[in-house]
Design a protein around this motif. Structure first.
Motif, short mmCIF file in Angstrom:
data_model
loop_
_atom_site.label_atom_id
_atom_site.label_comp_id
_atom_site.label_asym_id
_atom_site.label_seq_id
_atom_site.Cartn_x
_atom_site.Cartn_y
_atom_site.Cartn_z
N ALA A 36 0.82 -1.21 0.00
CA ALA A 36 0.00 0.00 0.00
C ALA A 36 0.86 1.27 0.00
O ALA A 36 0.43 2.32 -0.50
N LYS A 37 2.06 1.15 0.53
CA LYS A 37 2.97 2.30 0.57
C LYS A 37 3.86 2.39 -0.65
O LYS A 37 4.78 3.21 -0.71
N GLY A 38 3.64 1.52 -1.63
CA GLY A 38 4.36 1.63 -2.90
C GLY A 38 5.45 0.60 -3.14
O GLY A 38 6.13 0.64 -4.17
N MET A 39 5.62 -0.36 -2.24
CA MET A 39 6.63 -1.40 -2.43
C MET A 39 6.12 -2.44 -3.43
O MET A 39 4.97 -2.87 -3.34
N THR A 40 6.99 -2.83 -4.37
CA THR A 40 6.64 -3.87 -5.33
C THR A 40 7.34 -5.17 -4.94
O THR A 40 8.53 -5.17 -4.63
N PHE A 41 6.59 -6.28 -4.95
CA PHE A 41 7.12 -7.57 -4.53
C PHE A 41 7.22 -8.51 -5.73
O PHE A 41 6.26 -8.63 -6.51
N PHE A 42 8.37 -9.17 -5.86
CA PHE A 42 8.60 -10.12 -6.93
C PHE A 42 8.94 -11.48 -6.31
O PHE A 42 9.97 -11.62 -5.63
N PRO A 43 8.10 -12.50 -6.49
CA PRO A 43 8.41 -13.84 -5.94
C PRO A 43 9.66 -14.41 -6.59
O PRO A 43 9.95 -14.14 -7.76
N MET A 44 10.40 -15.18 -5.83
CA MET A 44 11.55 -15.90 -6.38
C MET A 44 11.06 -17.12 -7.14
O MET A 44 10.20 -17.86 -6.65
N ALA A 45 11.57 -17.32 -8.33
CA ALA A 45 11.16 -18.47 -9.14
C ALA A 45 11.51 -19.76 -8.41
O ALA A 45 12.59 -19.89 -7.83
N ALA A 46 10.59 -20.72 -8.45
CA ALA A 46 10.79 -21.98 -7.74
C ALA A 46 12.04 -22.70 -8.22
O ALA A 46 12.79 -23.28 -7.41
N ALA A 47 12.32 -22.65 -9.53
CA ALA A 47 13.50 -23.33 -10.07
C ALA A 47 14.78 -22.69 -9.54
O ALA A 47 15.76 -23.39 -9.24
N GLU A 48 14.78 -21.36 -9.44
CA GLU A 48 15.97 -20.68 -8.92
C GLU A 48 16.16 -20.98 -7.43
O GLU A 48 17.30 -21.17 -6.97
N ARG A 49 15.07 -21.02 -6.71
CA ARG A 49 15.17 -21.34 -5.28
C ARG A 49 15.74 -22.75 -5.10
O ARG A 49 16.63 -22.96 -4.25
N ALA A 50 15.26 -23.69 -5.87
CA ALA A 50 15.76 -25.06 -5.77
C ALA A 50 17.24 -25.13 -6.13
O ALA A 50 18.01 -25.86 -5.50
N ALA A 51 17.65 -24.36 -7.15
CA ALA A 51 19.05 -24.36 -7.58
C ALA A 51 19.95 -23.78 -6.50
O ALA A 51 21.04 -24.31 -6.22
N VAL A 52 19.50 -22.68 -5.87
CA VAL A 52 20.30 -22.06 -4.81
C VAL A 52 20.39 -22.99 -3.61
O VAL A 52 21.47 -23.15 -3.01
N ARG A 53 19.29 -23.62 -3.24
CA ARG A 53 19.31 -24.53 -2.10
C ARG A 53 20.26 -25.70 -2.36
O ARG A 53 21.02 -26.11 -1.47
N ALA A 54 20.27 -26.21 -3.58
CA ALA A 54 21.17 -27.31 -3.92
C ALA A 54 22.63 -26.86 -3.80
O ALA A 54 23.49 -27.62 -3.31
N GLU A 55 22.90 -25.64 -4.23
CA GLU A 55 24.26 -25.11 -4.12
C GLU A 55 24.65 -24.91 -2.66
O GLU A 55 25.78 -25.22 -2.26
N MET A 56 23.71 -24.41 -1.84
CA MET A 56 23.97 -24.24 -0.41
C MET A 56 24.27 -25.59 0.25
O MET A 56 25.17 -25.72 1.07
N GLN A 57 23.48 -26.58 -0.14
CA GLN A 57 23.64 -27.91 0.46
C GLN A 57 25.01 -28.50 0.11
O GLN A 57 25.67 -29.09 0.97
N LYS A 58 25.43 -28.28 -1.13
CA LYS A 58 26.69 -28.85 -1.59
C LYS A 58 27.90 -28.15 -0.98
O LYS A 58 28.90 -28.80 -0.64
N SER A 59 27.80 -26.84 -0.80
CA SER A 59 28.96 -26.08 -0.35
C SER A 59 28.85 -25.70 1.13
O SER A 59 29.58 -26.22 1.98
N LEU A 60 27.91 -24.82 1.46
CA LEU A 60 27.85 -24.27 2.82
C LEU A 60 27.43 -25.30 3.86
O LEU A 60 28.05 -25.43 4.92
N TRP A 61 26.35 -26.03 3.60
CA TRP A 61 25.86 -26.97 4.61
C TRP A 61 26.87 -28.10 4.85
O TRP A 61 27.16 -28.44 5.99
N SER A 62 27.40 -28.65 3.77
CA SER A 62 28.36 -29.74 3.92
C SER A 62 29.65 -29.25 4.59
O SER A 62 30.24 -29.97 5.41
N GLY A 63 30.06 -28.03 4.27
CA GLY A 63 31.24 -27.46 4.92
C GLY A 63 31.01 -27.25 6.40
O GLY A 63 31.91 -27.50 7.23
#
Length: 342
Positions: free
Chosen positions: A293-320
């Protein structure tokens, strides 16, 4: 002034009979005083205060005047890092805070700050109410003597807020984002391609306004309360972090609670958490709508991109992280197993 013991002995001797004296003695017992610290204001828009108020109400309903909870909001008892130490030694009984601060005592708890670990607060609650929460509590207790009473919710997930619209991983590359000065936050946004820039929260408004940073990551309720929507107009709903809120009690604080009152005390904790989680979800939704209502525009994160980032986090940050802290490896697996059950 007579001691509490001599006072009760005198009261018992002067009574005409045990049956008549017992209720009088019970009423005369001094309440169990617990000092409870929070860094947030005592306000209905503060996640800490919402939990405390529900807890106090539930505890009074079940135990009457047996407890006296002295709530100290807005860092009245000191900065959070100092309060943690005071809870450890017992000069403060309880504190409510984000989980991050207790990673200074038990580094394993820092796993909860890793990006994309949880899909929702329901997912976080499912894991933390079960084996993951119990094991992290056990680690904290072993290191400090402190106990996790409960894991609650903040008012919404953390997402990315920027001056110019950002809607994808391609568009976040090279964007300077203010982040918390912790390795988990910094490495999360490096992996996404942004330029993480640690800045104190009190300096964030000016930093965004003057272009020191292009944006920041936070939750909608905080953006609204701090008027950060005045210096950013776009939100990419990455929902990268569903940060748990934690209520911790020290060993001395727990020792003040008589065995016969512990069930009622813990039931009040559970009641407060259930109520606070519901309110937190409502507050998050309301904050997003008000920002729109105050003028902020919201853009959802694409599900495919979210899955890709989570996979990268799991492989690098979580495992580390698991290699550095082996006890967390099964916890990561348990969190992943709870992903579809929330």
């Amino acid at each position: 002034m007579p001691s509490r013991r001599s006072f009760l002995q005198t009261a018992a001797l002067s009574s005409v009979g045990a049956s008549a004296a017992a209720p009088w003695v019970a009423r005369a017992q001094a309440p169990i005083a617990l000092r409870f610290s929070s860094s947030m204001l005592a306000d209905d828009n503060a996640a800490h205060f919402v939990w405390y108020r529900s807890f106090e109400t539930a505890l009074k309903a079940s135990t009457g005047d047996r407890f006296k909870i002295d709530y100290f909001p807005n860092n009245q008892l000191g900065k959070e890092a100092d309060v943690v130490q005071q809870v450890k030694v017992g000069s403060i009984d309880m504190m409510v805070t984000g989980s991050s601060i207790f990673a200074t005592v038990a580094p394993e708890i820092g796993m909860l700050d890793l990006g994309y670990l949880f899909d929702s607060y329901a997912h976080a609650g499912k894991a933390l109410d079960g084996s993951v929460g119990r094991q992290l509590d056990g680690i904290l207790n072993k290191r400090s003597g402190c106990s996790v009473l409960t894991w609650a919710s903040h008012f919404g997930a953390r997402s990315v807020y920027t001056k110019a619209p950002v809607k994808s991983l391609a568009e976040i590359k090279g964007v300077k984002l203010r982040v918390l000065p912790t390795p988990a936050f910094i490495e999360t946004f490096k992996a996404m391609g942004a330029i993480p820039t640690p800045i104190p929260f009190g300096e964030l408004y000016m930093a965004a306004q003057t272009g020191v940073v292009d944006g920041f990551e936070h939750d909608a309720a905080t953006v609204l309360a701090s008027k950060l929507n005045e210096v950013t107009k776009s939100c990419w709903l990455t929902e990268h972090l569903f940060s748990p809120m934690v209520v911790v009690i020290g060993k001395r604080g727990m020792g003040k609670i008589p065995a016969d009152l512990q069930p009622a005390f813990m039931q009040a904790v559970a009641t407060a958490t259930a109520q606070q989680r519901t309110i937190a979800s409502q507050k998050s939704t309301a904050a997003v709508e008000e920002l729109k209502a105050k003028g902020m525009t919201f853009f959802p994160m694409a599900a495919a991109e979210r899955a890709a980032v989570r996979a990268e986090m799991q492989k690098s940050l979580w495992s580390g992280f698991a290699r550095q802290h082996p006890v967390t490896e099964p916890l990561f697996k348990a969190i992943d197993a709870a992903r579809g059950q929330a």
